[in-house]
Design a protein around this motif. Sequence first.
Motif, PDB file in Angstrom:
ATOM      1  N   VAL A1135       0.782  -1.229  -0.066  1.00  0.00           N
ATOM      2  CA  VAL A1135       0.036   0.045   0.158  1.00  0.00           C
ATOM      3  C   VAL A1135       0.889   1.282  -0.025  1.00  0.00           C
ATOM      4  O   VAL A1135       1.937   1.341   0.760  1.00  0.00           O
ATOM      5  CB  VAL A1135      -1.089   0.029   1.238  1.00  0.00           C
ATOM      6  CG1 VAL A1135      -1.839   1.356   1.405  1.00  0.00           C
ATOM      7  CG2 VAL A1135      -2.064  -1.299   1.161  1.00  0.00           C
ATOM      8  N   ALA A1136       0.407   2.420  -0.845  1.00  0.00           N
ATOM      9  CA  ALA A1136       1.408   3.392  -0.934  1.00  0.00           C
ATOM     10  C   ALA A1136       1.392   4.306   0.327  1.00  0.00           C
ATOM     11  O   ALA A1136       0.365   4.017   1.167  1.00  0.00           O
ATOM     12  CB  ALA A1136       0.915   4.196  -2.051  1.00  0.00           C
ATOM     13  N   VAL A1137       2.310   5.124   0.477  1.00  0.00           N
ATOM     14  CA  VAL A1137       2.216   5.925   1.720  1.00  0.00           C
ATOM     15  C   VAL A1137       2.333   7.569   1.215  1.00  0.00           C
ATOM     16  O   VAL A1137       2.073   7.746   0.150  1.00  0.00           O
ATOM     17  CB  VAL A1137       3.648   6.059   2.628  1.00  0.00           C
ATOM     18  CG1 VAL A1137       3.493   4.332   2.942  1.00  0.00           C
ATOM     19  CG2 VAL A1137       4.686   6.353   1.953  1.00  0.00           C
ATOM     20  N   ARG A1138       1.922   8.295   2.001  1.00  0.00           N
ATOM     21  CA  ARG A1138       1.513   9.590   1.601  1.00  0.00           C
ATOM     22  C   ARG A1138       2.679  10.529   1.314  1.00  0.00           C
ATOM     23  O   ARG A1138       3.837  10.093   1.732  1.00  0.00           O
ATOM     24  CB  ARG A1138       0.632  10.487   2.676  1.00  0.00           C
ATOM     25  CG  ARG A1138      -0.641   9.961   2.781  1.00  0.00           C
ATOM     26  CD  ARG A1138      -1.382  10.426   4.270  1.00  0.00           C
ATOM     27  NE  ARG A1138      -1.802  11.734   4.266  1.00  0.00           N
ATOM     28  CZ  ARG A1138      -2.230  12.317   4.842  1.00  0.00           C
ATOM     29  NH1 ARG A1138      -2.914  11.927   6.059  1.00  0.00           N
ATOM     30  NH2 ARG A1138      -2.709  13.830   4.969  1.00  0.00           N
ATOM     31  N   ASP A1139       2.513  11.215   0.380  1.00  0.00           N
ATOM     32  CA  ASP A1139       3.913  12.038  -0.092  1.00  0.00           C
ATOM     33  C   ASP A1139       4.483  13.035   0.909  1.00  0.00           C
ATOM     34  O   ASP A1139       4.055  14.146   0.919  1.00  0.00           O
ATOM     35  CB  ASP A1139       3.520  12.697  -1.338  1.00  0.00           C
ATOM     36  CG  ASP A1139       3.399  11.795  -2.639  1.00  0.00           C
ATOM     37  OD1 ASP A1139       3.615  10.657  -2.361  1.00  0.00           O
ATOM     38  OD2 ASP A1139       2.550  12.102  -3.541  1.00  0.00           O
ATOM     39  N   SER A1140       4.894  12.574   1.825  1.00  0.00           N
ATOM     40  CA  SER A1140       5.385  13.504   2.895  1.00  0.00           C
ATOM     41  C   SER A1140       6.699  13.034   3.531  1.00  0.00           C
ATOM     42  O   SER A1140       6.907  11.623   3.562  1.00  0.00           O
ATOM     43  CB  SER A1140       4.453  13.799   3.926  1.00  0.00           C
ATOM     44  OG  SER A1140       5.067  14.428   5.135  1.00  0.00           O
ATOM     45  N   GLU A1141       7.769  13.897   3.843  1.00  0.00           N
ATOM     46  CA  GLU A1141       8.949  13.204   4.590  1.00  0.00           C
ATOM     47  C   GLU A1141       8.935  12.687   5.484  1.00  0.00           C
ATOM     48  O   GLU A1141       9.514  11.671   5.831  1.00  0.00           O
ATOM     49  CB  GLU A1141       9.967  14.548   4.361  1.00  0.00           C
ATOM     50  CG  GLU A1141      11.342  13.887   4.806  1.00  0.00           C
ATOM     51  CD  GLU A1141      12.425  15.086   4.657  1.00  0.00           C
ATOM     52  OE1 GLU A1141      13.410  14.601   4.949  1.00  0.00           O
ATOM     53  OE2 GLU A1141      12.315  16.095   4.246  1.00  0.00           O
ATOM     54  N   GLU A1142       7.997  13.045   6.519  1.00  0.00           N
ATOM     55  CA  GLU A1142       7.739  12.343   7.564  1.00  0.00           C
ATOM     56  C   GLU A1142       7.353  10.948   7.536  1.00  0.00           C
ATOM     57  O   GLU A1142       7.295  10.015   8.634  1.00  0.00           O
ATOM     58  CB  GLU A1142       6.784  13.092   8.367  1.00  0.00           C
ATOM     59  CG  GLU A1142       5.145  12.809   7.937  1.00  0.00           C
ATOM     60  CD  GLU A1142       4.298  13.445   9.013  1.00  0.00           C
ATOM     61  OE1 GLU A1142       3.166  13.038   8.887  1.00  0.00           O
ATOM     62  OE2 GLU A1142       4.664  14.875   9.449  1.00  0.00           O
ATOM     63  N   ARG A1143       6.817  10.374   6.240  1.00  0.00           N
ATOM     64  CA  ARG A1143       6.288   9.253   6.182  1.00  0.00           C
ATOM     65  C   ARG A1143       7.475   8.285   5.501  1.00  0.00           C
ATOM     66  O   ARG A1143       7.267   6.935   5.683  1.00  0.00           O
ATOM     67  CB  ARG A1143       5.387   9.098   5.055  1.00  0.00           C
ATOM     68  CG  ARG A1143       4.344   9.907   5.185  1.00  0.00           C
ATOM     69  CD  ARG A1143       3.156   9.569   6.321  1.00  0.00           C
ATOM     70  NE  ARG A1143       2.455  10.652   6.581  1.00  0.00           N
ATOM     71  CZ  ARG A1143       1.022  10.522   7.262  1.00  0.00           C
ATOM     72  NH1 ARG A1143       0.932   9.468   7.800  1.00  0.00           N
ATOM     73  NH2 ARG A1143       0.595  11.371   7.395  1.00  0.00           N
ATOM     74  N   LEU A1144       8.797   8.684   5.672  1.00  0.00           N
ATOM     75  CA  LEU A1144      10.005   7.828   5.008  1.00  0.00           C
ATOM     76  C   LEU A1144      10.474   7.446   6.463  1.00  0.00           C
ATOM     77  O   LEU A1144      10.809   8.264   7.362  1.00  0.00           O
ATOM     78  CB  LEU A1144      10.559   8.740   4.516  1.00  0.00           C
ATOM     79  CG  LEU A1144      10.020   9.603   2.954  1.00  0.00           C
ATOM     80  CD1 LEU A1144      11.246  10.308   2.390  1.00  0.00           C
ATOM     81  CD2 LEU A1144       9.760   8.527   2.146  1.00  0.00           C
TER      82      LEU A1144
END
Length: 1263
Positions: A1135-1144
Amino acid sequence: MRVRDELRMNVNQQPHMASPYGQPQPGYQGYPQPGYGGGHVPSGYPAQYAPYNGPGSAYQQGPPQGYSPYASFPTKTLATNLVSDLSSSSPLDLGMRGPPTSGAPPVSGAQNYSQFGQGETQNGPPPMGAPPQRLPVSQPYTPAVVNLSGPQPPYDQQFGAPPVSMQQMTNQMASMQVGSTAPSPAGPGYAPPSVSQAPISSAYTPAAPPTFSLASTAPTQPPPTEAMAQAPPRSYYGAPPPAQQPFPNAAQPFSSTGPTQPQAPPPVSQQSFSQVPPVSQPPFSTALPPGPTQSYGGPLPPTQPSFPRPPLPTSQLSNFPGGPPPTSTPSQLPGGMQPQPPVSQPSPYHSGPPPNTTGFPPQVGAPPRPPLAGMQGPPPMASQGPPMAQANHVPPSQPGMPPSPINAALSGPPPQPGMQGYPPQQNGAFGQVRGPQPGYAGPYSGQPNYGAPPAAPAPAPAAPKRLDPDSIPSPQASDMPPVQKTRHRIDPDAIPSPIQVIEDDKANKGSEPFTTGVRGQAPPLVTTKFQARDQGNASPRYIRCTAYNMPCNADMAKQSQVPLAAVIKPLATLPPDESPPYLVDHGETGPIRCNRCKAYMCPYMQFIEGGRRFQCGFCSCVTEVPPHYFQHLDHTGKRVDCYDRPELSMGSYEFVATVDYCKNNKIPQPPAFIFLIDVSYNAVKNGMVGIVCQELKTLLDYLPRQNPDVESNIRVGFVTYNKVLHFYNVKASLAQPQMMVVSDVADMFVPLLDGFLVNVSESRMVIESLLDQIPEMFADTRETETVFGPVIQAGLEALKAADCAGKLFVFHSSLPIAEAPGKLKNREDKKLVGTDKEKSLFQPQVSFYNTLAKDCVVQGCCVDLFIFPNQYVDVATLGVVPTSTGGSIYKYTYFQASTDQERFLNDLRRDVQKQVGFDAVMRVRTSTGIRATDFFGSFYMSNTTDVELAGLDCDKTVTVEFRHDDKLSEETGALMQCAVLYTSCNGQRRLRIHNMAVNCCSQLADLYRNCETDTIINFFVKYAYRSILSSPTKNVRDSLVNQCAQILACYRKNCASPSSAGQLILPECMKLLPVYLNCVLKSDVLQPGADVSLDDRAYLRQLVSAMDVAESHVFFYPRLLPLQQLDVESMSLPVAVRDSEERLSRGGVYLLENGLNIFLWVGVNAQQELLQNIFGTTAFSQIDPGMTSLPALDNPFSKRLREIIESVRAQRSRYMKLMVVKQEDKLELIFKHFLVEDKSNNGGASYVDFLCHMHKEIRQLLS
């Protein structure tokens, strides 16, 4: 209960906490601060707490007249309460109250708001040792609408001057007692908590939980497991994890894994909510669990990624009225490090290497270079900021943490002057209850921890059912370090998640075929894999509408501001499990049509009088049925052969056109392909000429054909050019090709007719000989100048002479400065960017190419342009002919054969082989009441109704806008028919027909219930990208924001149940409109960074103008896949994750694709086994960031990953080059450009900031 059809969030309007917000904060030494006067700000307050680097959303240069961040746009607590509306439930309103006066957090019972004076409004469950429970959805619901958004009386206590001693700073953070100096301009300060709320010790007696109910129709909800629970905490650039330092005058912080925690939080599903409400107060009833309510949790980490993102240079104008609150940046990096000079960020669209990789010169707009690994300073001291429970581990959110208040630009913890250390992250990394993740454990429950200590288990989902995005509890933080419990910010997990919506749609609509027979039925999203079955309306692969319920009249359409448009892709490629349109041949008489409006026979025609006549569904005219077409009717009034004839039962089909539909009433010749190759110095030196010639030898066997078993009858010709043109005779009877040079480029002609356009199989030997000789002939050329206009004229003249349509493939390298028609000069002027004259840069320099484009369309000459620039080539002008003729532009900046050959050849192969129609004319007919008024795409129009395309391929879309010219009726709905007349690649004239029927409605609620956000965004983008040809980009951005605000304000006013003004209410099907619109506003075309070239912007503007909905969706909101969660056994993607650095996660590896690029981002702590499987090395340092393809390793993970990359590439119309990005590497700046939920370097707002800005705009419209 009405149907679930909207999303509600609280953005409460309450005054902010005391924080020296009105004053500029110190910046990096020597770097100007954006939007606060632009001067250098002195630094040097005592360092006490960790700095706050956000929000910096660039809305406005300073506060507007009469506006204080705390008054007219007071704190907005975006409640997680994403309540489904059109239900009668009362959404949870979250207020914000004054900070505690003692170190211990106060405990509040569930309280009646009215009990307090207006300045002291308080609410919410208290912090607690054992975190609260997220209550079952099924509990009884007691309505209690609370409005906290009224005007607030001023507080007694005013803001003081910035603290000048450590003690004052400490006091200000711990008890917020501000000094007694004159009030600051920022607005009123916070009064201490009222007596009616005495602080209570945090020991708790469990009591019966208050009653709650979710205002959603779903009976049960598992705890969020995906988008909400997945964001791992972030780490800081280059610094080792700081030790746990106790806070000055505060209790020791709770480490998320350490023994200081009184009790580990049980999974949400098991927690019991302990709370004793005061006797006088009824149980606090809301539409959501109390999780979000007040408990002095610490400042959620701010909205941006944790890597410090420095303030923008003052040259960047803010794009919204209402300036960003001052951004507190460290005056000095830890360890005394000075900031590095800014990095010149190469354009994300360059295919070549970035400019000089060492010693980047400072460049306006690029952020100061964060320190790289190896340049670390010592761990922060106790005075350097709150321990973040390890540098790379933000304490996980716990139940009880409220969502934060947000001001106009929506920020994180209050800035404190002179704070040292790294700025905390800017996109609060607190999702709803996540297990602690030291060292970046896998962000999903049940995932392996790569390179990390074992994480506390995240709560297991109660059931496999997907989480309803409308019932997301807010992050909670009873176990936050006390000093951090000063101010809260919006939880990014509490606002609508694109991933959640995409996954829900897959679950709901991906399993069964989509049948098109139901009028006005919204199709699955473009991100959902589905099978379409044509039962009378065109498949969504051919037509997607912005609204499947059209307003009955113009007034209603104007009131809602929802655009009424269709995105049409007439020759779209279908998946293998769907049958292509049937071909219907009516012989010499041709297709049956309405006598009056000329609509073609379709399922909307009503047969009458026993089948002898039919009534047109578009204009109601009655037409005789020709005798050969007559058929009897059955008892229902349908023809008995209805299901035997595609045109009576299908939404899409083709007719064979008769000679009457051909140009000059004669059957067309088969088309021709002409290859025109630039052989100037640059083109030869970079290897392009050799690569093209080598590839054409094999590619000519794959020319498009109608029947795969028969060879193509497309003829080919060859031209090379620099300042002069060379034509080649490749007649089959010749032993060697002959070259003829035309040096009179001012009056172009074709020097030979016989032998220029030939059949490939007949002339194969001569063609191969020519392609071998061309690179040798020009290997030593010193000619650097080129022409361009005469090249297209040459191809056009050749097609005229052969009396056929066709396509020119032009391979070009530089600005055409040689003396010739269409000569251009270098007009790249960065000083015009952001001014009223900027629009001239997107307009062609000379009118020559507009005239040439018109001539090409008349002849059916389509132009595809492949450009290989090393500097400015004026794409805005060179692209006029390709975009007016239905052609494509492919751009390979800094082309290098070693790294870009694969991408170029794949693009060329697909471009030559794809299905294409020539000499196309498209017309859209509609039923009475609406008409097509505007068209967007790559085409030419000589009148107001006919879209003319010299070439129409399977990737091209035409976007059509409709307007009312009369009233529509709910009974009949609205009909549209798109008819495209074209010549197929074997020379047959055909008509392709697509029919679409949508519903009509007299209630606004029905309109808002049946819209498609992705299509609305596609329309908005094309409208905006065309508008910049005539308006300044700032005006274009403002008008987009205004229209979006009007759409949402109209919904709020006319469709939503009454509620507090502090709530942001979004229609269910449009809840992603703000996040997607923000991505468009931040795009390089509308808001460029300093390093985006004018050519890149012109290229993207032309590219996006012909995109379909699936392409524009992934282009503006890229897909980010966490590969550490890849299951090699399963065929499904993670499942994809949201496009935000905090998700990495630092321990992860992620794949990001946007239709033009693929990035593989590798975290510094990625597990060795993972690196071994992907790269064949266990050392992060040994990964080569220059690789453009992954090594073919013999392990299941490597094979599956390479399969995924190939399948992702196959879905897109352009080949995506792979770029490997190592965390903390220079390329990471390019990668971060695509993390679109974060604040961007070019001044674009983060998603959270923009949502608040939209809310402010909506409130202004409503008031």
